[in-house]
Structure formats: structure tokens, C-alpha cells
Design an enzyme around this catalytic site. Structure first.
Site, PDB file in Angstrom:
ATOM      1  N   GLU A  37      84.516  17.715  20.505  1.00 53.15           N
ATOM      2  CA  GLU A  37      85.055  17.992  19.171  1.00 53.15           C
ATOM      3  C   GLU A  37      86.556  18.262  19.329  1.00 53.15           C
ATOM      4  O   GLU A  37      86.947  19.083  20.173  1.00 53.15           O
ATOM      5  CB  GLU A  37      84.365  19.209  18.542  1.00 53.15           C
ATOM      6  CG  GLU A  37      84.852  19.496  17.131  1.00 53.15           C
ATOM      7  CD  GLU A  37      84.177  20.698  16.488  1.00 53.15           C
ATOM      8  OE1 GLU A  37      84.577  21.066  15.376  1.00 53.15           O
ATOM      9  OE2 GLU A  37      83.255  21.272  17.107  1.00 53.15           O
ATOM     10  N   ARG A 262      75.230  24.341  31.853  1.00 48.84           N
ATOM     11  CA  ARG A 262      76.673  24.323  31.644  1.00 48.84           C
ATOM     12  C   ARG A 262      77.375  25.042  32.787  1.00 48.84           C
ATOM     13  O   ARG A 262      76.768  25.831  33.523  1.00 48.84           O
ATOM     14  CB  ARG A 262      77.025  24.970  30.311  1.00 48.84           C
ATOM     15  CG  ARG A 262      76.761  26.476  30.268  1.00 48.84           C
ATOM     16  CD  ARG A 262      77.030  27.063  28.898  1.00 48.84           C
ATOM     17  NE  ARG A 262      78.426  26.885  28.520  1.00 48.84           N
ATOM     18  CZ  ARG A 262      78.913  27.296  27.335  1.00 48.84           C
ATOM     19  NH1 ARG A 262      78.125  27.863  26.447  1.00 48.84           N
ATOM     20  NH2 ARG A 262      80.183  27.132  27.059  1.00 48.84           N
ATOM     21  N   LYS A 272      85.887  28.000  23.016  1.00 41.77           N
ATOM     22  CA  LYS A 272      87.107  27.497  22.383  1.00 41.77           C
ATOM     23  C   LYS A 272      87.664  28.501  21.384  1.00 41.77           C
ATOM     24  O   LYS A 272      88.879  28.624  21.232  1.00 41.77           O
ATOM     25  CB  LYS A 272      86.831  26.164  21.686  1.00 41.77           C
ATOM     26  CG  LYS A 272      86.811  24.955  22.617  1.00 41.77           C
ATOM     27  CD  LYS A 272      86.723  23.688  21.797  1.00 41.77           C
ATOM     28  CE  LYS A 272      86.657  22.463  22.685  1.00 41.77           C
ATOM     29  NZ  LYS A 272      86.492  21.225  21.882  1.00 41.77           N
TER      30      LYS A 272
END
Length: 554
Positions: A37, A262, A272
């Protein structure tokens, strides 16, 4: 071919794909994608996904697309798009095709209409708070919205009017009609579209409804012919929805979603939102601050693409979340730079040394090797003159035990040069040492005469020929292994994460370095030239990592 230098290690994803190829699944094709994104810069966790998706495709003569998930324009920008493209290419990868989720807005809308026509989606007037309330809990089923039984024709009309902009933001949402009693909360009639009047960086004001990620992602994968949709473990519970959507609509393919753990790296955060907070509140100098775990920050700090790829390969792939020690990443860059970075001399805290018996107007151009184990890296010229500068810590008037550097009346070898002896100490009125008066032995250039043992070797620069420089000593941004566990992660910022030394001197060969040039400054650490802040003749070098791990294990 793979960008990794060594044969990649086997893991469960490689095994799945090997089995698929053996069974000729997907007609023997491997097509992956990296779908960020564009709402911030990429970080070290993204590097793991980049290396996996592009690497898997390359290993199997497949394709990997770069696709921007630009469905949330409030937080997205072209700056982030361009930064992401730079980072992927800098890591050593090229995408097969470049896409944006917004490329598919019309098709996504059409598929939503198809779901409504099939009685599998409805327009809901519940507020976001009411939807959460109706959803239920992990132990209690949800309850159906009063609008769930709305007629298909009415849903189609309302959805068309949603697109036309007739309703206020949040007045309606389009929801999938699945199962409000499902044990998987993601299947309890999830939202597919919401009304949001926000200018989109690519489509402008063409749309005032935007699709949700879970709906967009699977269809985008299918439209691009992705065979293996690799994502992190937090999407494991979303996989049933991924498959449900593709089972209901007529897409050209049905990709397989596979989850992996992850990357969780100690002494960092990879949210983020929190990284953006660090930037906007000016706790750091920007997204590319060398203390940031962003790829841009690591690059500016002096990390190499090879070291990051090696790190991602070393930590491997599992289905179990775990924490990786920062020392593993630092080991990878030390190993790379130890092998490949040329050596140079920089004096961080200069102490003036006058060599009394050296001719006043003489300068020697000494040849010094760029790497002790790699003669193929060549040599450089280092000027030697009457006045040199050494590290203040390399002299001790009253030396501690086992001190092997310069002392009053003692000798030391200058790296690649002569043996000098300290004969006199000059002090100011406050008793601070300002200068040493020394003598040199002209017969000791690059050698020890027979019977003479000089154990200490120190670095130096010529005062006349050296260049002034600013050295930034970066350290870990956080002082605790997991700052996310703190009540306020900002309280865990390491107050000693940056020390700026403004009076340094570097050898003459560093007068005009190339951007991102990396060096091992003798006995000091690994440094990278910062071309961004080196303006108006100013030289700035960022410390990538110390020569050795200075952090003790907790």
C-alpha cells in the site's frame, strides 16, 4: 536467475511450489506479486516479502508483479509510490508488470454488482459502530442487520446511487452476505465497499466509493493470473474470505494464498502508523533517517542490497512468529563490508602531532593498500607531512594496563607509514593536552628494523592534506528489544541513538567520494558517504555499524 549469491535454502513455500510444478498445477507456471500500500516507505519486513516473492518467481522462471494497493487514498501519495519502486529496484529486483489496484476499479465494481445480483451482497445502512456491535465476539455469534434481507433490485439501485455520489460518507456500505454465526469473524458479512469522498492520486475524483482490501486483493490477484499469493500470517484468518470471493465471482483464475511468519526484528518497529509518527513528530530526520528500519534508511546508513538479501535468506521462512536479533542483520552487513569495503583513515577527535625531525616543506606520497586481504582492490595515495593528526584516545599521558598506543617516551607505528616516538607534551593553561612533539625514524617506513619491536599501530591523517568532515555515529533507535510492548513506544527511544562529531578529519583520498560509497574507517567502524547532506563542500559520513557488536545480550 536468483539475485542471491548462494543456492537458496529449502522452505515450506518452496516445497509447495515444487510439488505444484511436479503436478503441473497452473500449467507449470509460477506467478507471484508484491502488493504494498503506498501509504509510507517500505521497511525491513517488506524486504523479506520482496525477496521471497521476486526470488520464488526467479528461481522457477516465473513472473513477479509489483502492484500498488491504492484503495485508501487518504493516506497514499505519489511520493510513496516512487519510493517503493526505488527500493525494489535498489534491492536488485525488476517487476514483470506494474499494476495498481485502481487499474481494476471498474472490474471490481462489476464483480460487486454480480455478487448483489446473485444475492450474495447487500447495501447496509448500519453505522460503523453498529456494524461492530452486530458482529458479535469470538465466543458469541453476530446478529443480522435489518438490511440483510433488502431485495436485490433495491440493493442494485442503492449501490448504483452510492457510486453516483448521492449519499454522504458512511451513510451506506456494501457488505458480503455470508454467515453472521461463523466462528471466523472475517466471514460475518464483511464490508466490500464504503463511501469516501477523497481525491485519488491516479483516478482523481472519478470515484467516491472505494473497495476494501480483502475484496480487492483476491480479485486483483486473479485478474493478473497470480498462482501463489504469498502473505504474512495475519492474513491466515482472511484466507476463507479470499477463497469465498473468488468462488462466487467469475474471475479468470483462483490463486492459492499461502501465509508465512512476518519479520519481527528486535529494537525496531515496523508499524507504518508508528513510523509515520516518528517522522511527522520529528523524532527522526525523515523516512530515510539511518536509524529507521525503512529500506531507504538502511540504504542511507550504508547497508548494501546484498546484505539485506542475505539477511532475508538467513532468517528463513516459518509458520511461527518469532523475534530476530538485531545482531543477525548487523552480522550480515559486517560480513559484506569486511569483504568488500575499501579501507580509509579518519580521525574523529583529532590531536595534533608535530614531527620535529621531519623537513618543514616536505610531503611524501605513501602508497597504502585499500584492503589487507584483497590486493585486487588496489592502492591509494596517502600524503605524509610534518604535522599529522591522531585520535586523542590513542595517546595516554598515564596509560592504563596493556595500553599499546602512544605514550610519553614511547613508540607507535603509524598505519602504512613510520614509527614515531613522543618526546614532549604541550598543554594549555588549563592543563589540557593540545599538541604532541614527536620524532620519526626514517628507516621504519613499512617495516620494523631487526631487533626492534613496535606492537601498537594507530591511524592518522596529514593535517595539511586531510579533509574536514562530519561523522554521524548512529546507534539503535530504541533502547529495548521490543518497543511495541511499552505503554508508549516513544518513551523507549534511545537518547544516544545519534552522536554527531563535527571536527573530524578524513584522509585526502576521500575528498570527492561517490554517493553511497562505503568504507571501513580503520579501527573505527564502517561508514557510508551521505551525498544528501554533503553540500557546499561539506563531507558527511554515516556510521553503518561498528567493527564489532557492542551490545551485550540481555
Amino acid at each position: 536467475m536468483s539475485t542471491n549469491d548462494n543456492q537458496p535454502a529449502s522452505n515450506f513455500i518452496r516445497q509447495i511450489i515444487a510439488n505444484d510444478l511436479k503436478d503441473n498445477k497452473n500449467n507449470g507456471k509460477v506467478v507471484t506479486r508484491f502488493p504494498p500500500e503506498p501509504n509510507g516507505y517500505l521497511h525491513i519486513g517488506h524486504a523479506k516479502s520482496i525477496c521471497l516473492n521476486f526470488g520464488i518467481a526467479a528461481e522457477n522462471n516465473g513472473r513477479c508483479n509489483l502492484r500498488f494497493d491504492d484503495t485508501n487514498p487518504e493516506k497514499e501519495s505519489d511520493e510513496y509510490v516512487e519510493a517503493i519502486k526505488r527500493d525494489v529496484q535498489w534491492l536488485g529486483f525488476e517487476w514483470s508488470e506494474l499494476h495498481h489496484a485502481s487499474d481494476y476499479f471498474e472490474q471490481l465494481y462489476d464483480y460487486a454488482v454480480q455478487l448483489i445480483e446473485q444475492g450474495q451482497a447487500y447495501v447496509d445502512s448500519l453505522s460503523a459502530e453498529q456494524i461492530r456491535e452486530y458482529r458479535g465476539t469470538l465466543t458469541e455469534p453476530g446478529k443480522e442487520s435489518p438490511d440483510r434481507s433488502r431485495p436485490i433490485a433495491e440493493n442494485l439501485d442503492l449501490f448504483k446511487r452510492m457510486r453516483a455520489g448521492e449519499f454522504a460518507d458512511g451513510q451506506y456500505v456494501l457488505r458480503a452476505k455470508i454467515d453472521m454465526a461463523s466462528p471466523n469473524i472475517n466471514m460475518r458479512d464483511p464490508a466490500l465497499y464504503r463511501i469516501r469522498r477523497v481525491h485519488h492520486q491516479r483516478t482523481g475524483n472519478d470515484w467516491c466509493i472505494y473497495p476494501m482490501y480483502d475484496y480487492t486483493h483476491c480479485i486483483s490477484d486473479a485478474l493478473e493470473g497470480i498462482t501463489h499469493s504469498l502473505c504474512t500470517l495475519e492474513f491466515e484468518d482472511h484466507r476463507p474470505l479470499y477463497d469465498w470471493v473468488l468462488d462466487q465471482v467469475k474471475t479468470p483464475s483462483h490463486p492459492q494464498q499461502i501465509e508465512f511468519a512476518r519479520l519481527q526484528l528486535e529494537y525496531t518497529i515496523v508499524s507504518k502508523r508508528k513510523l509515520n509518527q516518528l517522522v511527522t513528530e520529528k523524532h527522526v530526520g525523515g523516512w530515510d533517517d539511518p536509524r529507521m528500519p525503512t529500506i531507504a534508511g538502511l540504504r542511507r546508513a550504508g547497508f548494501t542490497p546484498k546484505s539485506i538479501r542475505d539477511f532475508c535468506e538467513r532468517i528463513g521462512l516459518t509458520k511461527q512468529n518469532s523475534w530476530i536479533e538485531m545482531g543477525v542483520l548487523e552480522y550480515c552487513i559486517r560480513e559484506d563490508l569486511n569483504d568488500n569495503a575499501p579501507r580509509a583513515m579518519a580521525v574523529l577527535q583529532p590531536l595534533r602531532v608535530v614531527i620535529d625531525n621531519y623537513p618543514e616543506d616536505q610531503t611524501e606520497q605513501l602508497e597504502v593498500g585499500n584492503h589487507p586481504q584483497k590486493p585486487e582492490l588496489g592502492k591509494r595515495i596517502v600524503p605524509f607531512s610534518k604535522v599529522i593528526l591522531i585520535e586523542r584516545d590513542d595517546f595516554a599521558e598515564i596509560p592504563p594496563p596493556k595500553f599499546k598506543r602512544l605514550v610519553a617516551g614511547g613508540e607507535v607505528r603509524l598505519r602504512g607509514s613510520y614509527v614515531i616516538q613522543c618526546n614532549e607534551i604541550i598543554k594549555d593553561a588549563d592543563g589540557n593536552i593540545t599538541e604532541l612533539r614527536c620524532s620519526y625514524d626514517p628507516d621504519t617506513l613499512g617495516k620494523n628494523p631487526e631487533g626492534r619491536k613496535v606492537k601498537g599501530v594507530i591511524h592518522w591523517v596529514s593535517e595539511q592534506h586531510s579533509q574536514p568532515a562530519e561523522l554521524r555515529l548512529y546507534n539503535r533507535l530504541f533502547s529495548v528489544p521490543n518497543p511495541d510492548n511499552e505503554e508508549n513506544f516513544l518513551d523507549a527511544i534511545n537518547p544516544e541513538s545519534l552522536e554527531v562529531l563535527t571536527d573530524c578529519r578524513v584522509e585526502a583520498s576521500l575528498a570527492n567520494p561517490q554517493p553511497e560509497s562505503r568504507y571501513q574507517f580503520e579501527r573505527t567502524g564502517y561508514f557510508c558517504f551521505d551525498a544528501i547532506d554533503s553540500v557546499n563542500g561539506k563531507l558527511v559520513f554515516n556510521r553503518t555499524v561498528t567493527l564489532r557488536d557492542n551490545w551485550e545480550k540481555d
